[in-house]
Design an enzyme around this catalytic site. Sequence first.
Site, PDB file in Angstrom:
ATOM      1  N   GLU A  63     111.006 104.435 -34.507  1.00 56.10           N
ATOM      2  CA  GLU A  63     110.958 104.265 -35.983  1.00 56.10           C
ATOM      3  C   GLU A  63     109.975 105.449 -36.472  1.00 56.10           C
ATOM      4  OE1 GLU A  63     113.847 100.544 -37.948  1.00 56.10           O
ATOM      5  OE2 GLU A  63     113.546 100.432 -35.407  1.00 56.10           O
TER       6      GLU A  63
ATOM      7  N   TYR B 227     112.797  96.160 -28.454  1.00 52.46           N
ATOM      8  CA  TYR B 227     112.163  95.556 -29.331  1.00 52.46           C
ATOM      9  C   TYR B 227     110.605  97.226 -30.188  1.00 52.46           C
ATOM     10  CZ  TYR B 227     113.007  93.995 -34.400  1.00 52.46           C
ATOM     11  OH  TYR B 227     112.433  93.580 -35.821  1.00 52.46           O
TER      12      TYR B 227
END
Length: 242
Positions: free
Chosen positions: A175, A167
């Site tokens: 991202e 994550y």
Amino acid sequence: MSRLSNFYLLTYNSVQAFGWYVSFFSPYLLIFFCRHGSVFLVGRTISLYRLLDNFVATKSTSGAYSSVGELICFLQTAAFLEIIHGAIGLVPTGVLLPLMQWGGRVHFLVAVVRQLHEVQQLPSVFITFLAWSLSEVIRYSHHALNCLGVGLFWLTYLRYTAFIILYPIGVTIGEMWLMYQAIPFMIKNNLYADAFSYLPFSYYNAIKVLLFVYPLFFLKLYLHLFKQRKSKLGKQHKKKRN
């Protein structure tokens, strides 16, 4: 849960698990088969062929989006169904957290990466797809097996442990880093200039604000996953003792 609902969730999670598996892992199977002269047995779809072609021909990560970008866009957009699942009580996930994750990913994919060809070959795209694919194959496989009443401890452990590494990687050097790298291209291409012409700020300024608050959203989701981990793995350890 009714049999119809259970069958629907089994189908949905199985399709998503297979889709994410195909989107990233199949090229390695294709390379294996190709080396053994049996490439005709698998990989007849366009997406797999493109993945194989990019990995073998370029030996780099730059072809990640051209290979599986559209497939991942479809899978991630289709995940909006999970928000509906939570809203109608089909699964006990609620609406807010799934909406936050879905909105962040779809914006990243559809609004940024899909619109800016200059960023599609950056390593951040490959890193993001890798982190997403690993986590989603584990997550959807776990959900699908649960629908069948099959509980594998090692898979449950992966489901509630792999996110600890995957994550942060997907969010930070995937991202966030890519959106930061994309800002000069947003300015150059006047991205969404018409849509923002009636607002007192531009799209790239909105991205700068988004990057500032992104860690806060990440932290909320990350801590929630740790709460789930404590709850689920605690139950698994009790079952094993009994």
